[in-house]
Every structure is written in structure tokens, then in C-alpha cells.
Design a protein around this motif. Structure first.
Motif, short mmCIF file in Angstrom:
data_model
loop_
_atom_site.label_atom_id
_atom_site.label_comp_id
_atom_site.label_asym_id
_atom_site.label_seq_id
_atom_site.Cartn_x
_atom_site.Cartn_y
_atom_site.Cartn_z
N ARG A 167 11.23 -3.95 5.24
CA ARG A 167 11.10 -3.90 6.71
C ARG A 167 11.10 -5.31 7.31
NH1 ARG A 167 6.01 0.12 6.45
NH2 ARG A 167 7.10 1.95 5.60
N MET A 168 10.35 -6.20 6.72
CA MET A 168 10.27 -7.58 7.22
C MET A 168 11.64 -8.26 7.18
SD MET A 168 7.10 -8.29 8.06
CE MET A 168 6.85 -10.03 7.90
N ALA A 169 12.42 -8.00 6.12
CA ALA A 169 13.76 -8.59 6.00
C ALA A 169 14.69 -8.04 7.08
CB ALA A 169 14.31 -8.32 4.61
N ALA A 170 14.59 -6.72 7.37
CA ALA A 170 15.43 -6.08 8.39
C ALA A 170 15.13 -6.64 9.78
CB ALA A 170 15.22 -4.57 8.38
N LYS A 171 13.83 -6.86 10.10
CA LYS A 171 13.46 -7.42 11.39
C LYS A 171 14.02 -8.83 11.56
CE LYS A 171 9.15 -4.93 12.20
NZ LYS A 171 7.67 -5.06 12.31
#
Length: 351
Positions: free
Chosen positions: A331-335
Motif C-alpha cells: 500500500r505504501m509503495a502504491a501511494k
């Protein structure tokens, strides 16, 4: 009475001469016009009879001078024959010998020949060594090897005498009117007597850690003062440069922390066990040679097995798959990707 007075007057006029002048006689050949300091040339006609005894001098030369001496020895012999001196070159022994003959017409020629041979052995070229036969030219071989103990310091000071590209040595040659050759542990000088004295002083001072530039400056000043005739009878000390010795302060190093000394123990430490003591404790001392070999092999096998297992583990690490990222990390990478994409879209709209 008048006659008696006349006789007394005659006796007074003929006063007795002093004892000092009793045996002095007039020398018609010696007058004020003669220059007593003039060096008169010695000619073959001045030698009335040949020399009664033979005088010879021999000098050894280093191996690296052999090829050069072979080439120029014929020319050197021609010069020696002009004065009736014989010269021999012994390549087996590595020596040069000069000797007088019945044709020698100048008694001092053998001394000049000795100096020429000495200079040739000290790497001086022949065209300079031959100058020694001139009347107003002499030579001086200065030994500098024993003036400095430390070898590295000696090499540095000898290089200081040469200067960058031989500039210092060239200046010294011009000021002293001498040819100077620095070779190994000696400095060979050829020139007039006054120049040799100055050259020796500069060389010795250089080896005593006095830079040659100071002496060269003093020689340049003296050369200019010699042109002024009004200063002949005066002292030149006020014109000569004076250099003071300055001791450069060394950098003070930071004080190092003192190491704590070991605690003093009155009794010495226990003695370590020797190899035999260790074998006695393990029981190996009483074993037979074959049993010792078997035990040694077993120990080697045990070590090899441990090393093989460690190598297998090292190789197996490359086959272990890496850990997959958790859902939170995804999730952090997608944001982060979305935040980078927004400003790019705005730029495209503006264009």
C-alpha cells in the motif's frame, strides 16, 4: 796646526761602515724593474742534463671508466710525450701509471701527469684534465664522504651543491673560474689557485649545512668590489651580506595519553605447561606411534567434517528465496507512485 785640523776632518768624513752592511755588495742584475712574482716558462733548453732517477706514480680507476679510458688513452699519451713522460694503461689490474724517462725535460711534468691521471680516474673528461699542464692551473680533489655521517643527509647536501639542473654548480664555476666535477665521495676542481681556495670553501660549507647560495652571493659582491680601485686598501665586510642562523621551531605534537602501568605483582605468574606436560595429562605420551597416527587422522577428519558442513550452509543461503513484502508495504509503495504521477499530469495540461 792647520795640517792637523785637516787630517782630523778627513778622518771624520771616512766614518767606519756598520757590520750589517760589511758584506753587502751591489747586485747589478737586480733592479726595480724586475717582477719577482712572474712565473717564468721552463723550456727544454733550461734542462742541461737528463734526470738521474726514475719517478713513477700509479692510480687505480673504477670499472665503469674502462671504456672511456680505452678511447682517450692514445690522446693522453700524445700529451705526455710532449713533456717526455711515459704512460701505461693496465686494464687487467685497473690502473694507470706515469713515469719519467731520459727525454723528460721538465722536472715538474711528472707531478702534473700524476694529477692528470688522478682526475681521469675521478670521471673528469680529458679536455679538462689536460689543462693541469698549464703553469697557472692547479687541481684539488676534495673528499666529502667523511664530512656527513648520515647517508641520506649526505646525498641531499651533495644534490644541493649541484642545484636544479646543475645551475648552482655552473654559477660556482663562473665565479671561481674553475671546472668543478662532483662524483661519488669527492669533488674535483681544476683552475687557478685563488679559485680553488674559494671552491673548496663553498664545497665544505655546503656539506656543513650552509647553503651554497649564501657563498655565491658573497662571491658576486666581491667580484664587483674588485673592479673599484678606491676600495683596494679597505675592508669589504660592510659590503658583504651577513646571514644569521635561524632555528625553525618544530610543531608541537599533541600530548599522548599515558598508558596505565601494569599492577606490580610480587610473585611471578604460574609456569605454562610444556608439550610433554600436555601429552602426559591427555595420556598421549604413553600411546604407541601407530595409535598416535590414528588419533591424528581422526582429529583431521573431524575438522574436515565441520568445515564441509559450514561450506554447505554457505552455499545453501543462495537458494533461500527472499521475503515477500507485506500488504502494508504494498500500500505504501502504491501511494508513493500516485503522488509522483499527479504533478506529471499537471505539467502535461499546462503545456
Amino acid at each position: 796646526m792647520a795640517e792637523v785640523e785637516d787630517k782630523g776632518a778627513d778622518d771624520m768624513s771616512e766614518a767606519p761602515k756598520s757590520k750589517k752592511m760589511k758584506y753587502r755588495k751591489d747586485k747589478p742584475w737586480d733592479h726595480e724593474g724586475i717582477d719577482h712574482w712572474k712565473n717564468e716558462t721552463f723550456t727544454p733548453e733550461d734542462m742541461k742534463a737528463p734526470l738521474t732517477e726514475e719517478t713513477s706514480f700509479a692510480t687505480l680507476f673504477p670499472k665503469y671508466r674502462e671504456t672511456y679510458l680505452k678511447q682517450i688513452w692514445g690522446t693522453a699519451q700524445k700529451k705526455l710525450k710532449e713533456f717526455g713522460v711515459a704512460g701505461t694503461l693496465d686494464l687487467v689490474e685497473g690502473s694507470m701509471t706515469v713515469a719519467t724517462t731520459r727525454k723528460t725535460w721538465d722536472p715538474w711534468a711528472i707531478i702534473n701527469a700524476r694529477d692528470m691521471v688522478k682526475l681521469l680516474a675521478r670521471s673528469v673528461p680529458l679536455d679538462q684534465a689536460v689543462r693541469i699542464f698549464e703553469d697557472d692551473v692547479a687541481c684539488d680533489v676534495i673528499k666529502i664522504g667523511g664530512l656527513v655521517r648520515n647517508r641520506e643527509r649526505f646525498v641531499k647536501r651533495r644534490q644541493r651543491l649541484l642545484g636544479p639542473g646543475g645551475a648552482t654548480l655552473k654559477a660556482l664555476e663562473i665565479l671561481t673560474s674553475c671546472y668543478v666535477m662532483v662524483q661519488g665521495n669527492t669533488v674535483s676542481c681544476i683552475g687557478p689557485f685563488a679559485g680553488l681556495k674559494q671552491a673548496r670553501r663553498v664545497v665544505v660549507d655546503t656539506m656543513k649545512n650552509i647553503h651554497p647560495v649564501y657563498n655565491i652571493k658573497a662571491l658576486m659582491v666581491k667580484r664587483e668590489l674588485m673592479k673599484d680601485e678606491s676600495l683596494k686598501g679597505e675592508s669589504w665586510d660592510r659590503f658583504l651580506p651577513k646571514f644569521k642562523k635561524t632555528n625553525t621551531k618544530r610543531r608541537k605534537t599533541a600530548p599522548t595519553a599515558k598508558k596505565e602501568g601494569k599492577v606490580y605483582v610480587t610473585f611471578p605468574p604460574a609456569q605454562t605447561d610444556s608439550k610433554i606436560d600436555k601429552e602426559l595429562t591427555s595420556g598421549e605420551y604413553f600411546m604407541k606411534p601407530k595409535e598416535k597416527e590414528i588419533r591424528k587422522r581422526e582429529q583431521q577428519k573431524a575438522k574436515q567434517e565441520v568445515a564441509a558442513e559450514a561450506q554447505k550452509e554457505r552455499r545453501a543461503k543462495s537458494f533461500i528465496p527472499p521475503e515477500e513484502p507485506s500488504d502494508r508495504k504494498k500500500r505504501m509503495a502504491a501511494k508513493a507512485v500516485k503522488k509522483e504521477a499527479v504533478p506529471r499530469k499537471e505539467k502535461l495540461r499546462k503545456t
